[in-house]
Write a protein that holds these residues in place. Structure first.
Motif, mmCIF file in Angstrom:
data_model
loop_
_atom_site.group_PDB
_atom_site.id
_atom_site.type_symbol
_atom_site.label_atom_id
_atom_site.label_comp_id
_atom_site.label_asym_id
_atom_site.label_seq_id
_atom_site.Cartn_x
_atom_site.Cartn_y
_atom_site.Cartn_z
ATOM 1 N N LYS A 170 0.837 -1.203 0.000
ATOM 2 C CA LYS A 170 0.000 0.000 0.000
ATOM 3 C C LYS A 170 0.866 1.245 0.000
ATOM 4 O O LYS A 170 0.643 2.182 -0.760
ATOM 5 C CB LYS A 170 -0.924 -0.009 1.219
ATOM 6 C CG LYS A 170 -1.977 -1.088 1.130
ATOM 7 C CD LYS A 170 -3.236 -0.717 1.899
ATOM 8 C CE LYS A 170 -4.212 -1.888 1.874
ATOM 9 N NZ LYS A 170 -3.751 -3.016 2.753
ATOM 10 N N VAL A 171 1.870 1.233 0.846
ATOM 11 C CA VAL A 171 2.758 2.387 0.905
ATOM 12 C C VAL A 171 3.453 2.593 -0.431
ATOM 13 O O VAL A 171 3.543 3.700 -0.949
ATOM 14 C CB VAL A 171 3.796 2.203 2.032
ATOM 15 C CG1 VAL A 171 4.846 3.306 1.987
ATOM 16 C CG2 VAL A 171 3.107 2.164 3.379
ATOM 17 N N ASP B 26 1.118 3.937 -3.015
ATOM 18 C CA ASP B 26 0.759 5.297 -2.646
ATOM 19 C C ASP B 26 1.868 6.274 -3.031
ATOM 20 O O ASP B 26 1.630 7.327 -3.614
ATOM 21 C CB ASP B 26 0.505 5.338 -1.125
ATOM 22 C CG ASP B 26 -0.020 6.692 -0.706
ATOM 23 O OD1 ASP B 26 -0.958 7.166 -1.365
ATOM 24 O OD2 ASP B 26 0.515 7.261 0.266
ATOM 25 N N LEU B 27 3.086 5.876 -2.736
ATOM 26 C CA LEU B 27 4.218 6.740 -3.074
ATOM 27 C C LEU B 27 4.324 6.947 -4.573
ATOM 28 O O LEU B 27 4.619 8.033 -5.052
ATOM 29 C CB LEU B 27 5.514 6.136 -2.546
ATOM 30 C CG LEU B 27 5.777 6.313 -1.059
ATOM 31 C CD1 LEU B 27 7.003 5.512 -0.661
ATOM 32 C CD2 LEU B 27 5.997 7.777 -0.730
ATOM 33 N N LYS C 291 1.650 9.554 -5.417
ATOM 34 C CA LYS C 291 1.791 10.882 -4.832
ATOM 35 C C LYS C 291 3.061 11.587 -5.266
ATOM 36 O O LYS C 291 3.157 12.779 -5.296
ATOM 37 C CB LYS C 291 1.752 10.781 -3.302
ATOM 38 C CG LYS C 291 0.459 10.178 -2.777
ATOM 39 C CD LYS C 291 -0.633 11.229 -2.672
ATOM 40 C CE LYS C 291 -2.028 10.641 -2.487
ATOM 41 N NZ LYS C 291 -2.134 9.707 -1.368
ATOM 42 N N CYS D 19 0.055 1.314 7.531
ATOM 43 C CA CYS D 19 0.480 2.700 7.648
ATOM 44 C C CYS D 19 -0.582 3.525 6.945
ATOM 45 O O CYS D 19 -0.681 3.521 5.727
ATOM 46 C CB CYS D 19 1.847 2.869 6.986
ATOM 47 S SG CYS D 19 2.306 4.559 6.688
ATOM 48 N N THR D 20 -1.402 4.182 7.741
ATOM 49 C CA THR D 20 -2.565 4.835 7.147
ATOM 50 C C THR D 20 -2.272 6.252 6.696
ATOM 51 O O THR D 20 -2.917 6.779 5.807
ATOM 52 C CB THR D 20 -3.733 4.851 8.143
ATOM 53 O OG1 THR D 20 -3.196 5.173 9.426
ATOM 54 C CG2 THR D 20 -4.419 3.508 8.190
ATOM 55 N N THR D 21 -1.261 6.843 7.325
ATOM 56 C CA THR D 21 -0.982 8.225 6.965
ATOM 57 C C THR D 21 -0.256 8.289 5.635
ATOM 58 O O THR D 21 0.738 7.617 5.433
ATOM 59 C CB THR D 21 -0.082 8.877 8.031
ATOM 60 O OG1 THR D 21 -0.483 8.404 9.297
ATOM 61 C CG2 THR D 21 -0.168 10.376 7.956
ATOM 62 N N CYS D 22 -0.768 9.115 4.775
ATOM 63 C CA CYS D 22 -0.084 9.329 3.508
ATOM 64 C C CYS D 22 1.223 10.047 3.788
ATOM 65 O O CYS D 22 1.315 10.885 4.677
ATOM 66 C CB CYS D 22 -0.980 10.156 2.598
ATOM 67 S SG CYS D 22 -0.087 10.972 1.299
ATOM 68 N N TRP D 23 2.273 9.720 3.043
ATOM 69 C CA TRP D 23 3.593 10.287 3.327
ATOM 70 C C TRP D 23 3.606 11.821 3.267
ATOM 71 O O TRP D 23 4.324 12.473 3.974
ATOM 72 C CB TRP D 23 4.628 9.716 2.353
ATOM 73 C CG TRP D 23 5.129 8.403 2.834
ATOM 74 C CD1 TRP D 23 4.373 7.336 3.178
ATOM 75 C CD2 TRP D 23 6.481 8.038 3.065
ATOM 76 N NE1 TRP D 23 5.161 6.316 3.595
ATOM 77 C CE2 TRP D 23 6.467 6.715 3.535
ATOM 78 C CE3 TRP D 23 7.705 8.701 2.908
ATOM 79 C CZ2 TRP D 23 7.636 6.039 3.848
ATOM 80 C CZ3 TRP D 23 8.867 8.023 3.216
ATOM 81 C CH2 TRP D 23 8.831 6.696 3.685
ATOM 82 N N LYS D 24 2.808 12.323 2.392
ATOM 83 C CA LYS D 24 2.810 13.787 2.253
ATOM 84 C C LYS D 24 2.278 14.465 3.519
ATOM 85 O O LYS D 24 2.491 15.634 3.748
ATOM 86 C CB LYS D 24 1.930 14.190 1.066
ATOM 87 C CG LYS D 24 2.519 13.770 -0.271
ATOM 88 C CD LYS D 24 3.083 14.966 -1.004
ATOM 89 C CE LYS D 24 3.835 14.489 -2.218
ATOM 90 N NZ LYS D 24 4.342 15.452 -3.099
ATOM 91 N N ASP E 168 5.503 9.141 12.663
ATOM 92 C CA ASP E 168 4.988 8.523 11.452
ATOM 93 C C ASP E 168 6.057 7.688 10.768
ATOM 94 O O ASP E 168 5.764 6.853 9.931
ATOM 95 C CB ASP E 168 4.527 9.603 10.472
ATOM 96 C CG ASP E 168 3.380 10.405 11.056
ATOM 97 O OD1 ASP E 168 2.354 9.777 11.375
ATOM 98 O OD2 ASP E 168 3.528 11.631 11.197
#
Ligand code: SF4
Ligand code: SF4
Lengths: 225, 307, 461
Positions: B20-21, B24-25, B28, B154-159, B262
């Protein structure tokens, strides 16, 4: 008849025997090829000879190798059989008398009793060898009629000689049979498996050279046979 | 900051969070994502057999099999691939850490993302530990780029990261870790926590350091952080410094939790010479296994400084 | 069908042919085609007349059928003393038959010969040391493999392997660039921990030219790094060639003598080109056998020696320990019981048993010999290419039991295995029989216990 078998036929068989073995020797050595056998026989002769001698000598000594020690019973059998088989005819009183008569010289001789015992040894060990062939599955599978036939050729002179010596039945018959069998054996040696009479040494020497030259002989003290 | 991302997966649920991470990366940061799976460990001598990484079974390898595994990967990441714009899938044969490192080097990637590859499910680790060791451990140690290990969701988006903890032991490798963490903090405007744990077990084994000695070392650490790291931050002031004493991995985990980190960034603690011999694995490994947030291991200066 | 598309009498010498073979799932089509492959009986007999000379003929002829070779063969022992596994029987029923029938044998027979030559004999040559005549089935089955290969009856994997050698001069598809790049890569990866570490490629006049097994650069390059580190610690002036770095020879296992020649000549050419003083071969048994022991004959070197003196890795290690180039930290010696797997190829057939013992005396406190050991040790179970042939997996696994029992009897939990094939076989035997052992090459063990001179340690700021 006796004259015939101990005269011309004997000459003939000895001739074939020596000539045949000589041919075998030449054939064997000529058939060696350094590149195909992957042993540099001539280039590293000293290592080769050392290896060959080790290889032969260790195997000539009873219990001299791991293999001989691994099969102690059979080893005893093999050595008794071969020693008696080779020594008895050469040192037999009767044979040497004949030698002296014909050629005017003779070798040391064995007392008759011992020669008789040794003959018995050959016969008895042959019987054991046959039994072993039948009893052990790993030997049975290898055994072919030819093996028994060759064994018979080798032992026949001893059986006939034994009968002649002990005068079982007609001496004349047995003695002629004995001489004939002996001659058959001599003739058979170059032509059959009995050629290992010579080829044992050649094959062992070859293997010894292989170990002496290529398989580590130049880097260690010699193969621990 | 992340143009090329290598997602090294075992293609099993253990890597789902990491997947997922990774995807997502990709979206984003407009990165190129390479989904990479090492499917079987080959033998040392000649043979076409490999040990399947997931099942531990011996398989005979041929192009069909590799293709089939690649197909399977597509299926595994079906959902994530739907939104993906710039990703590739690849399955290869080899020793996992070795092939991951090879690929990262060849493609010159900016980061590697992995699942935790815990020892339990990493056959390379449990069955041939002396042989393959822990994949994560070895990748983390040798990779030239940062290695992000994600073991929990890891639910928080890196941004949107707001707290990044950088744990230093003042080694050269730690410097690289710091630089990378600082860069990321600036980029996403997160708070940077510069942290050092004084190891009370260091020195002679079994001998626990006295209190005054520890305090001395804590002050020393603070001083080093001031001189080594703060100037590097220049005008970035969203940071704080923390020091603790104890067993480093425990302190790191506690600190990260307190600060609601985070992301934890750390170097492979190079002083631990042979991670294979450490009974519980290295500090990094311990942190990775227990951390609630992703952990980044940075050991080399290559992918850290601004281009 | 005279010849198949994949299974035929031709050698694999192009990438197309190689890829076609590789694409065949486990050799399914290949083996299927094999059942219809014609046997060129005349050519077979002509080859035999030309090459089966006095040594082999004599062995076939004078075999006393005494069975003394039976117990020497680990495959016979492992198969519950199946008489069909007696070495003499195996050769008499294959080569012996072909000679007797003057080459007039059919397809089915040739497949039987193939199965026997590869699955019932690992060419460990142990039987030769137990036969009173020195009859060597290892040598004879090597010869039989050559016959089989030239007639297309060769296991799929080995056809591929020999093709690799012809195309890449290595057992795997590794190009010169791949290889050189791997050397650079390993330096990059390890130089931080080992400042000054080098893997010098193509350095002329070095003391040592180091050659490897292609599996190392392909899958296990740390092996190369470890070798480099140990040379570095020992202060050796060494190099690797950019070409001619591959020591192994699947062609030898396959019986593809042409490829054998090509392969070793590439190594000898590197020796001529770089003029090193001597060569050291990595921890691989058959590689040493192929390139150092047999290679000169394939290449037609009359002295039977490699162009420069060549050493197996154990010889170098023994020397380095003896001369103090490498020093073992006494505290780090192996304390637990440890045993040593004697590889047939460099111990029995290379005579290096003493060197292995010398090494163990430096590194182990409780060294336990297997019984039998040294020149008389049993094959690991995976020699002669058997490890790599899918068709004979079952047979291979049965064969492993002898080694398993030998190791168990020593009580050691660690087996030193400085040979790639032995390493694999012992790994597999642990996997199949789970006896709780570990195994290792020498390099990682040594790295864990050598004393590193102060000036070689990385400097922390
Ligand atoms: S030991 Fe030698 S002579 Fe006896 S059966 Fe075996 S190969 Fe033949
Ligand atoms: S060479 Fe080895 S495997 Fe082959 S028959 Fe002889 S003992 Fe058995």
């Amino acid at each position: 008849m006796y004259e015939l078998v101990t005269g011309p036929l004997a000459w003939l068989s000895f001739g074939i025997f020596f000539f045949g073995l000589f041919y075998r020797l030449v054939w064997y050595i000529r058939g060696l090829n350094w590149q195909m056998d992957r042993v540099s026989y001539t280039q590293n002769m000293v290592y080769g000879i050392k290896g060959a001698l080790r290889s032969i000598l260790f195997w000539l000594v009873p219990f001299g190798t791991r293999s001989w020690r691994y099969y102690p019973g059979f080893t005893i059998l093999v050595f008794i059989f071969h020693i008696c088989l080779l020594a008895t005819p050469v040192f037999l009183m009767g044979h040497n008398v004949l030698l002296l008569e014909r050629w005017g010289f003779s070798l040391p001789t064995l007392p008759e009793g011992i020669a008789d015992f040794m003959t018995t040894c050959v016969i008895v060990s042959a019987v054991f060898i046959i039994c072993r062939r039948i009893a052990l599955p790993e030997v049975r599978i290898l055994t072919k009629p030819y093996d028994l036939f060759v064994l018979a050729i080798a032992v026949a002179p001893f059986i006939t000689g034994f009968f002649a010596f002990h005068q079982v039945g007609s001496y004349d018959f047995w003695i002629i049979a004995h001489v004939l069998c002996g001659e058959i054996m001599l003739v058979a040696i170059p032509f059959t498996k009995l050629s290992h009479f010579l080829l044992f040494f050649l094959s062992r020497a070859q293997m010894g050279m292989d170990y002496g030259i290529k398989r580590g002989g130049m880097k260690n003290k010699g193969m621990a046979w | 900051m992340f143009k090329k991302i290598l997602f090294a997966t075992t293609s099993s649920p253990a890597c789902d969070n990491a997947a997922k991470v990774a995807f997502d990366l990709e979206l984003k940061w407009d990165a190129k994502l390479m989904v990479f799976h090492v499917l079987g460990v080959p033998t040392r001598g000649y043979s076409s057999f490999v040990t399947d990484v997931r099942t531990g079974e011996t398989e005979s390898i041929d192009p069909d099999y590799v293709e089939w595994v690649t197909e399977e990967m597509k299926y595994t990441y079906e959902n994530l691939l739907k939104d993906s714009e710039n990703s590739t899938l690849e399955a290869v044969i080899g020793v996992p850490h070795r092939e991951i490192l090879r690929k990262a080097r060849k493609e010159n990637v900016d980061m590697i993302i992995m699942g935790a590859h815990t020892r339990d499910e990493d056959i390379g680790a449990t069955r041939y530990r002396s042989v393959v060791g822990s994949t994560m451990q070895k990748v983390a140690k040798s990779a030239r780029c940062p290695v992000i290990i994600v073991s929990r969701p890891c639910t928080t988006c890196w941004k949107l990261f707001s707290n990044i903890v950088i744990c230093t032991d003042f080694t050269k490798a730690s410097n690289s870790a710091f630089l990378w963490a600082a860069k990321l903090s600036k980029e996403v405007n997160a708070r940077l926590h510069i942290f050092h744990a004084v190891d009370i077990n260091a020195g002679e084994p079994g001998k626990v350091s006295g209190q005054s000695e520890i305090e001395g070392r804590i002050n020393e650490a603070k001083g080093r952080i001031e001189t080594m790291y703060i100037p590097e931050l220049k005008d970035f002031d969203n940071y704080e410094v923390g020091t603790r004493e104890g067993t480093p991995y425990v302190e790191i985990l506690k600190f990260a939790r307190e600060k609601q980190a985070d992301l934890i960034v750390m170097a492979h603690h190079t002083r631990e010479i042979d991670p294979e011999l450490a009974l519980l694995g290295s500090t990094v490994e311990q942190v990775v296994l227990r951390s609630a947030c992703p952990v980044t291991s940075v050991n080399h200066p290559d992918k850290v400084a601004d281009e | 069908m005279p010849e198949g598309i994949l299974c035929n009498k031709q050698v694999v010498d192009t990438k197309e042919k190689l890829n076609a073979l590789l694409a065949d799932k486990s050799g399914k089509q290949y083996y299927d085609e094999m059942t219809r492959l014609d046997v060129d009986t005349e050519a077979l007999w002509a080859t035999i007349e030309k090459t089966c000379k006095s040594r082999l003929r004599t062995w076939l002829e004078i075999c006393a059928h005494c069975g003394m070779c039976a117990d020497s063969c680990f495959i016979y022992l492992a198969n519950k003393r199946d008489p069909k596994q007696v070495p003499s029987y195996k050769i008499q029923s294959t080569l012996g038959e072909i000679v007797k029938r003057k080459g007039k044998v059919d397809n089915e027979f040739m497949r039987y010969v193939m199965d026997t030559a590869w699955a019932k004999c690992t060419c460990c040559n142990r039987c030769a040391t137990y036969c009173p005549f020195g009859i060597d089935m290892g040598v004879m089955f090597g010869y039989v493999r050559g016959l089989c290969f030239s007639h297309g009856f060769v296991p799929w994997e080995l056809k591929i392997g020999s093709g690799m050698h012809r195309i890449y001069k290595a057992q795997m598809d590794i190009t010169t660039e791949d290889w050189v790049d791997t050397c650079e890569w390993m330096v990059e990866e390890y130089e931080e921990d080992w400042p000054g570490l080098e893997i010098p490629v193509d350095k002329e006049n070095a003391d040592i030219i180091y050659t490897v097994n292609a599996r190392e650069p392909k899958h296990y390059p740390e092996d190369l790094a470890e070798a480099a580190i140990l040379f570095h610690i020992a202060g050796e002036n060494w190099t690797v060639p950019s070409q001619g770095w591959e020591e192994t020879s699947l062609a030898m296992f396959a019986g593809d003598w042409g490829a054998c020649k090509l392969q070793v000549e590439s190594v000898y050419a590197a020796m001529d080109r770089l003029k090193p003083k001597r060569m050291v071969v990595t921890e691989c048994g058959h590689a040493y056998r192929a390139t150092v022991l047999e290679g000169p004959y394939w290449a037609g070197i009359k002295s039977g020696k490699t162009p420069i003196e060549s050493f197996h890795y154990v010889e170098w290690v023994a020397e380095a320990l003896r001369t103090g180039k490498l020093k073992i930290d006494p505290a780090k010696k192996i304390k637990e019981p440890v045993t040593y797997q004697d590889s047939c190829n460099y111990i029995r057939n290379g005579g290096l048993g003493d060197y292995a013992r010398e090494i163990m005396s430096y590194i182990a406190e409780d060294f336990r010999e297997m019984k039998p050991c040294r020149e008389h040790n049993f094959c690991c179970g995976g020699g002669g290419g058997l490890n790599g042939i899918g068709r004979y997996r079952k047979e291979r696994n049965i064969g492993l039991t002898v080694k398993r029992d030998q190791i168990l009897a020593t009580g050691a939990k660690l087996v030193v295995t400085p040979c790639h094939n032995c390493w694999d076989a012992i790994r597999d035997l642990e996997e199949v029989y789970k006896i709780g052992i570990r195994w290792s090459f020498l390099k990682p063990l040594l790295l864990g216990m050598v004393e590193v001179p102060e000036h070689l340690l990385p400097r922390e700021e």
